[in-house]
Design an enzyme around this catalytic site. Structure first.
Site, PDB file in Angstrom:
ATOM      1  N   THR A   1      17.330  82.447  32.403  1.00 25.04           N
ATOM      2  CA  THR A   1      16.110  83.194  32.131  1.00 25.04           C
ATOM      3  C   THR A   1      16.218  84.669  32.501  1.00 25.04           C
ATOM      4  OG1 THR A   1      15.208  82.566  34.291  1.00 25.04           O
ATOM      5  CG2 THR A   1      14.645  81.160  32.401  1.00 25.04           C
ATOM      6  N   GLY A   2      17.277  85.063  33.213  1.00 23.69           N
ATOM      7  CA  GLY A   2      17.457  86.462  33.609  1.00 23.69           C
ATOM      8  C   GLY A   2      18.015  87.312  32.484  1.00 23.69           C
TER       9      GLY A   2
ATOM     10  N   SER B   1      15.990  78.188  37.829  1.00 25.11           N
ATOM     11  CA  SER B   1      15.410  77.760  39.098  1.00 25.11           C
ATOM     12  C   SER B   1      14.609  76.468  38.942  1.00 25.11           C
ATOM     13  CB  SER B   1      14.488  78.856  39.635  1.00 25.11           C
ATOM     14  OG  SER B   1      13.385  79.035  38.748  1.00 25.11           O
TER      15      SER B   1
ATOM     16  N   LEU C   1      23.680  84.450  37.212  1.00 30.32           N
ATOM     17  CA  LEU C   1      22.895  84.363  38.439  1.00 30.32           C
ATOM     18  C   LEU C   1      22.939  85.659  39.231  1.00 30.32           C
ATOM     19  CD1 LEU C   1      24.013  80.830  39.672  1.00 30.32           C
ATOM     20  CD2 LEU C   1      21.710  81.442  38.894  1.00 30.32           C
TER      21      LEU C   1
ATOM     22  N   VAL D   1      20.932  89.004  32.121  1.00 36.32           N
ATOM     23  CA  VAL D   1      22.300  88.711  31.704  1.00 36.32           C
ATOM     24  C   VAL D   1      22.363  87.341  31.043  1.00 36.32           C
ATOM     25  CG1 VAL D   1      24.678  88.381  32.494  1.00 36.32           C
ATOM     26  CG2 VAL D   1      23.296  90.216  33.465  1.00 36.32           C
TER      27      VAL D   1
ATOM     28  N   HIS E   1      26.398 102.877  29.491  1.00 36.90           N
ATOM     29  CA  HIS E   1      26.806 103.656  30.666  1.00 36.90           C
ATOM     30  C   HIS E   1      27.789 104.738  30.239  1.00 36.90           C
ATOM     31  CE1 HIS E   1      24.673 100.948  33.085  1.00 36.90           C
ATOM     32  NE2 HIS E   1      25.651 100.317  33.718  1.00 36.90           N
TER      33      HIS E   1
ATOM     34  N   CYS F   1      29.581  96.581  35.740  1.00 39.37           N
ATOM     35  CA  CYS F   1      29.297  97.083  34.386  1.00 39.37           C
ATOM     36  C   CYS F   1      29.905  98.459  34.123  1.00 39.37           C
ATOM     37  CB  CYS F   1      27.798  97.108  34.131  1.00 39.37           C
ATOM     38  SG  CYS F   1      26.821  97.914  35.416  1.00 39.37           S
TER      39      CYS F   1
END
Length: 361
Positions: free
Chosen positions: A13-14, A38, A85, A16, A253, A153
């Site tokens: 769900t994050g 989670s 994570l 990444v 970046h 990154c």
């Protein structure tokens, strides 16, 4: 042809994790099989558990998958597991997965310094994945877990041209780099508050400079004689000084680099030629996500720019411009890379493709 390998995603769900899901959603080699998050998300269809933040719509192939807790038994049928994570949780969870015999490709920082964990930018040091051959051989046919780390990154965009120049002109004695890093590198929760970045620049990213100053020395180092551990380039042989800044850019970046070579002093034209000609095993093995050009050398005075150049070769390439002599060192240039593709989830996908091409999974 149908996908041949089953893949799982931890931290699905994050930010990444979401990028992993996008890249896997229509992948020809990997079937998105298990999504982990989670306890509060477990048991829900992914579409109900996630706050989707990508500019591309949530893939239908993922939306109905029921989220599982991040436990090895829930991923036992996966050939490879990608971890998005957060570092606060990744250490213990990923260790359990490796001990259970699973292959983990992690975006977290926890195991990057571990002497037997490859730290891989797939277009810079794919040969470091070959330590898994030795690990598997030593296991005598038993299922053997393996930890692989994706680099920081900003390291990813820096180390690809460094590898090209090291191969062409020999050892690098000193490197300075000043980065201008996109907001997506901080994630969206908590991320960077809008009032901190609008009309502003933040000249500090916690822990980032340290990563940029040591990670290239492992990535550009060698596999030790035992075939399973790594020897970093000693700090005294390649000094790196980094300054990292957060800027109001969504993705991409940028870094300004100066290099001093140990035994040579190439001209800017020679440097450009070496960058243009650089190739990688990802191309030779014809992996699905390999860029057609590893490094794009741009001749315009005002390039590369994040909005214009970050998506070259679907975000897997590095763009380099403003190659010129440095009055203090030897050469200086500007690089740009897509931080959530080459610098995060995309590297993980390309690493898995290399493992498959090398018959390691």
């Amino acid at each position: 042809m149908a996908p041949t390998k089953k893949a799982g995603v931890l931290g699905a769900t994050g930010s990444v994790g979401q990028r992993f899901i996008l890249l896997l959603s229509d992948h020809p080699d990997f079937e998105l099989s298990v999504l982990g998050a989670s306890k509060r998300s477990a048991g829900k269809p992914y579409a109900d558990a996630v706050e989707w933040k990508q500019t591309t719509l949530l893939p239908e192939s993922a939306s109905g998958i029921v989220v599982q807790e991040c436990l090895p038994e829930n991923f036992k049928d996966c050939d490879v597991v990608f971890s998005g994570l957060d570092a606060d949780y990744a250490g213990d969870i990923e260790k359990q997965f490796v001990e259970a015999g699973l292959v983990i490709i992690s975006n977290a920082k926890n195991y990057r310094r571990q002497v037997d964990a490859p730290l891989v930018v797939p277009t810079a040091n794919p040969e470091h994945l070959d330590t898994y051959k030795t690990v598997k051989a030593q296991a005598n046919g038993a299922k053997k877990g393996f930890q692989i780390c994706i680099s920081n990154c900003s390291t990813a965009g820096l180390v690809v041209p460094l590898r090209a120049l090291k191969d062409a002109f020999g050892p690098l004695e000193a490197v300075t780099v000043t980065t201008m890093q996109a907001l997506s590198g901080a994630g969206f929760s908590p991320g960077v508050p809008s009032m901190d970045i609008i009309d502003n620049l933040i000249p500090y990213i916690g822990g980032e400079e340290d990563k940029l100053e040591w990670e290239p020395r492992k990535i550009l180092g060698t596999i030790a004689a035992d075939g399973v551990t790594f020897q970093n380039i000693p700090e005294e042989d390649m000094r790196i000084s980094a300054q990292c800044n957060r800027v109001a850019v969504t993705d991409g970046h940028t870094g300004c680099v100066s290099i001093k070579f140990k035994n040579s002093k190439p001209t800017p034209e020679q440097v450009k030629e070496a960058l243009r000609n650089y190739t990688s095993a990802a191309q030779e093995l014809r992996t699905h996500s390999a860029p057609s050009k590893i490094i794009h050398v741009l001749e315009q005075n005002d390039r590369p720019q994040p909005r214009l150049d970050r998506d070259r070769d679907s975000g897997y390439a590095v763009s380099v411009g403003r190659v010129r002599e440095d009055p203090v060192f030897d050469i200086k240039f500007v690089f740009l890379s897509h931080n959530t593709i080459l610098g995060a989830a995309g590297s993980g996908i390309l690493i898995a493709e290399l493992l498959l091409a090398k018959n390691l999974i």
